[in-house]
Write an enzyme that holds these catalytic residues in place. Structure first.
Site, short mmCIF file in Angstrom:
data_model
loop_
_atom_site.label_atom_id
_atom_site.label_comp_id
_atom_site.label_asym_id
_atom_site.label_seq_id
_atom_site.Cartn_x
_atom_site.Cartn_y
_atom_site.Cartn_z
N GLU A 1 0.81 -1.23 0.00
CA GLU A 1 0.00 0.00 0.00
C GLU A 1 0.84 1.28 0.00
O GLU A 1 0.36 2.33 0.41
CB GLU A 1 -0.93 0.00 1.22
N HIS B 1 -0.63 5.50 7.97
CA HIS B 1 -1.84 4.78 7.57
C HIS B 1 -2.11 3.70 8.60
O HIS B 1 -1.20 2.93 8.95
CB HIS B 1 -1.66 4.16 6.19
N HIS C 1 -5.30 1.11 10.96
CA HIS C 1 -6.64 0.53 11.12
C HIS C 1 -7.01 0.53 12.59
O HIS C 1 -7.45 -0.48 13.13
CB HIS C 1 -6.68 -0.91 10.61
N HIS D 1 -12.18 0.29 6.04
CA HIS D 1 -10.75 0.03 5.92
C HIS D 1 -9.96 0.64 7.08
O HIS D 1 -9.50 -0.08 7.95
CB HIS D 1 -10.26 0.56 4.56
#
Lengths: 282, 282, 282, 282
Positions: free
Chosen positions: C78, C97, C99, C167
């Site tokens: 990613e 980034h 989660h 996501h």
């Protein structure tokens, strides 16, 4: 002091640490056991946080919760909870009183405890509520007077757990291990029940038959043994823990917890608050 | 520096670590104490996370929150919270300001704090809310100006806890230990109350009489002592902790925290960010 | 390798460990930084869990997310998230980034992020949502193609945080420390917001003015420094941690994290899964 | 014992510790694997808490869940869960049975599992429910009889996860690592789903296409490898942990877990409850 009694004291000290380490108890709350050689006496720690309890901290009480000799230290003010239950229930050999967070939503809303998975059966079917205010009006909420303890014991009746409104829970067992097992898994169940109630109001509980059958798990040795080994290891391995106060090492000197050299230092509290042994009550 | 002051500084450093270790405070928030020898001064750490505070970090302020000598380091920008409360409340000897997660749902919804178990009584009956916006309009939400601190102190009034909308909580006590005890158990109670509200809207709170009677627990030495011993041990035993900054070892060299050899290294932060001592404010 | 770059790599490795240690990231997720000497390049770890990242794991990429030399190891699939944001936003020097569990309820229900305490202002006012399905239909949800990364960067726009439906979250900052600060406190705020919504639907948010004023806290050095010192200490002191990968000890050999002897062994992963360096992608 | 089998046993012991350390399993629950050299046999620990399992604790069973030689110790009473699934599903090479708290709200309310982020796809689309009561009436809720195990295997069908009402979850995988990956991330997803449902009832799930595409992540080596390295490290570094039972150090003596000297002592449980090897069942 006979070996059996020595082992019993170690087991009880470890039980205190286990319930603390598993999040059932914090600075307050306590676990006791009926005296293994004298059913009219019981053992309970002096006033200190359960996670710190050692075999040497245990005081011997009669069932009126009077110490058998001057303990020369602070005592738990709520010890009548233990004495009065031992008096009323000859089949009970261990009592745990706690304020576990998992139960608080039930205690603050008067919601029935419901076994929602097999291990939750240890709490039984509809364990009773008790509200100190009903009989005694406004108090400081602590169960201190013998009549308060006796009232609580009456509410417990033939059950193994009683929910104390705006206060906490008292759990009984036929042995220290059974009492710890019940305390831990009833708290897990309460936690799951509360979470489930945030998802839906239609909660699937064990049927009375399932509760009864699954409840027998906690009286079998294998389940208790497996859990006890696990929880003991978690206490023993805890980072910075006080070291094992495990059952049994009978070969060690009486009244002295066996600790590895690395932990020997940690095993004595570094911070001894003044006055902790001055006989005040709480 | 007299022994009493030395001990007081150790106690306050430990108090900062305890509230951090118990999850009341993270990188922000602070605990102060009125100067034990001069009621017109107070002690508060330089600008650093409470879990790292040592006795050497403490700065002496007057009640206008001016340092008594150039601290040569960054200071908490919100210290007027402490100064203005000491000014308004001669009976207060310790103040804790925090943003504990447990309170956030109450602070974001304007929901009253309700004591739902005996130890929750430390928060008192309906502790007041304060909204900085009411008097000062849009700000960066920090309580920095003396008039902002004075406004907060007025909102506190005769209570021992004030809820700051969209910000946090400020707690007062007659001693450092009482302030820590109140900070921890009011946060536990808030946590339980919020969880209870997810189960039902009809929450059973302590009656005013129960709140008042149970609230006296926190002014008794035994409860404070038992908790303090427990929390101190948890700080001391913490994996990788900074080592004990406990009360009392007066025999050690002044201004030097006593640490075991194993922990000696850890006791000094390995990471000293540049500029940390450059006198900037926050 | 110049000292500045060496320090930057250490800072970025530490940033990865901090966000992992603070619960923002687990086995997946990543933090990158724009190359301190070449704004058209950026640094990002090879494919491994952030908590394990060392300065040696960092790969240099151009803004098309091509490695500057054969990394001879697995890469994050990613990474276009980072490259495309650096391309679109010259003012951004670090990207995270993640989660984080705290955001999941918002991402699963499309609920707006709302700053409910001053530190929550780091998320800004109504940070935008992005749904990969809108533009790309059914995918495996990973942002792998350059056009997917560019779409995400467009959604981010001038904001500092973008919420990715079903996501996770992508956060930007003017520096690594600012990006970590924003990642941690926006996650704390999301956690509190979700808890508050279980109590009531009328949530008090910061006003736009308050959000803007409070948001400036994160661009001030003192707040960042205090937090960074705290989080670094928590990483360094973690039980069984990998040892400090702290900023700065420039005196140590290049490319070699300084570790205390006690930790030296732990600092190399004992478990080196086969194939981890075989150049596969994910 | 061949090296491959030795490695397989180490991998399975580590898998047990990982699922325990990640909070999927506590004192109860278990992970098994199909025998790497004989598809008609499988390996499963003797009766003990998964976090304590060593390669030596593993017992070899046939698919009727009969031990291949007298284990001379207590066995899991629920091993038919494993045997019957291996019998019914030749593509399954590892099974995990657990009572993870995250799933309890779904199991108590009969709420469908919904993948709400890409990693939640490991649970598949609408994994089936099974209720022991439907076919067997009131039981103690344990899956002990072969026909109970077979019934559960039928409910699992072609899925990779089956939800057991008022009990727990059983998860299957093509390998131990895939099974652990699925167990952990389905539990994370369940946790997030439950939290999301406290915010709103309209939950955005992955579409069937997204679920299918994202589900392939768990069959790719890189994702498994990255997670496995991370979770292994967390087990190995755990404070007071039992030391690594990692894959591979084939050079060490057969049947002997390699431990660093510092951990060697901790690696053997200090508390060996009497009777633990007396062949009782549970």
């Amino acid at each position: 002091m006979a070996n059996m009694l020595l082992e019993a004291r170690r087991e009880l000290a470890l039980a205190n640490r286990i319930v603390a380490n598993e999040g059932i108890i914090d600075a307050f709350g306590h676990v006791s056991m009926r005296h293994p050689e004298n059913p009219n006496h019981y053992l309970l720690s002096r006033s200190r946080a359960p996670e710190l309890v050692t075999p040497e901290d245990l005081i011997e009480y009669d069932l009126d919760s009077q110490p058998q000799r001057d303990p020369g230290t602070g005592q738990y003010s709520e010890r009548v909870i233990h004495g009065e239950i031992y008096k009323a229930r000859p089949d009970v050999n261990s009592v745990c009183h706690h304020h576990c967070p998992s139960f608080m939503p039930l205690l603050a809303t008067g919601t029935d405890y419901m076994p929602i998975f097999h291990l939750g059966s240890v709490g039984g079917i509809r364990p009773p509520f008790w509200d100190q205010r009903d009989e005694f009006g406004d108090t400081n909420m602590l169960v201190i007077k013998p009549e308060e303890g006796a009232s609580l014991a009456r509410a417990l009746g033939k059950h193994w757990m009683v929910l104390m409104m705006r206060h906490g829970v008292t759990v009984a067992g036929t042995s220290v291990r059974a009492c710890v097992f019940r305390s831990v898994f009833s708290a897990r169940n309460a936690e799951y029940q509360v979470r489930a109630m945030s998802v839906g109001s239609d909660i699937a509980t064990l049927s009375p038959g399932e509760t009864s059958l699954a409840g027998q798990i906690s009286s079998k040795t294998t389940g208790l043994t497996r859990s006890w080994e696990y929880w003991s290891m978690r206490v023993a391995n805890k980072a910075g823990g006080l070291g094992p106060v495990g059952p049994a090492p009978v070969r060690s000197a009486p009244g002295k917890a066996k600790t590895s050299p690395r932990r020997a230092k940690a095993a004595r509290p570094k911070v001894k608050p003044k006055g902790a042994r001055k006989g005040r009550r709480r």
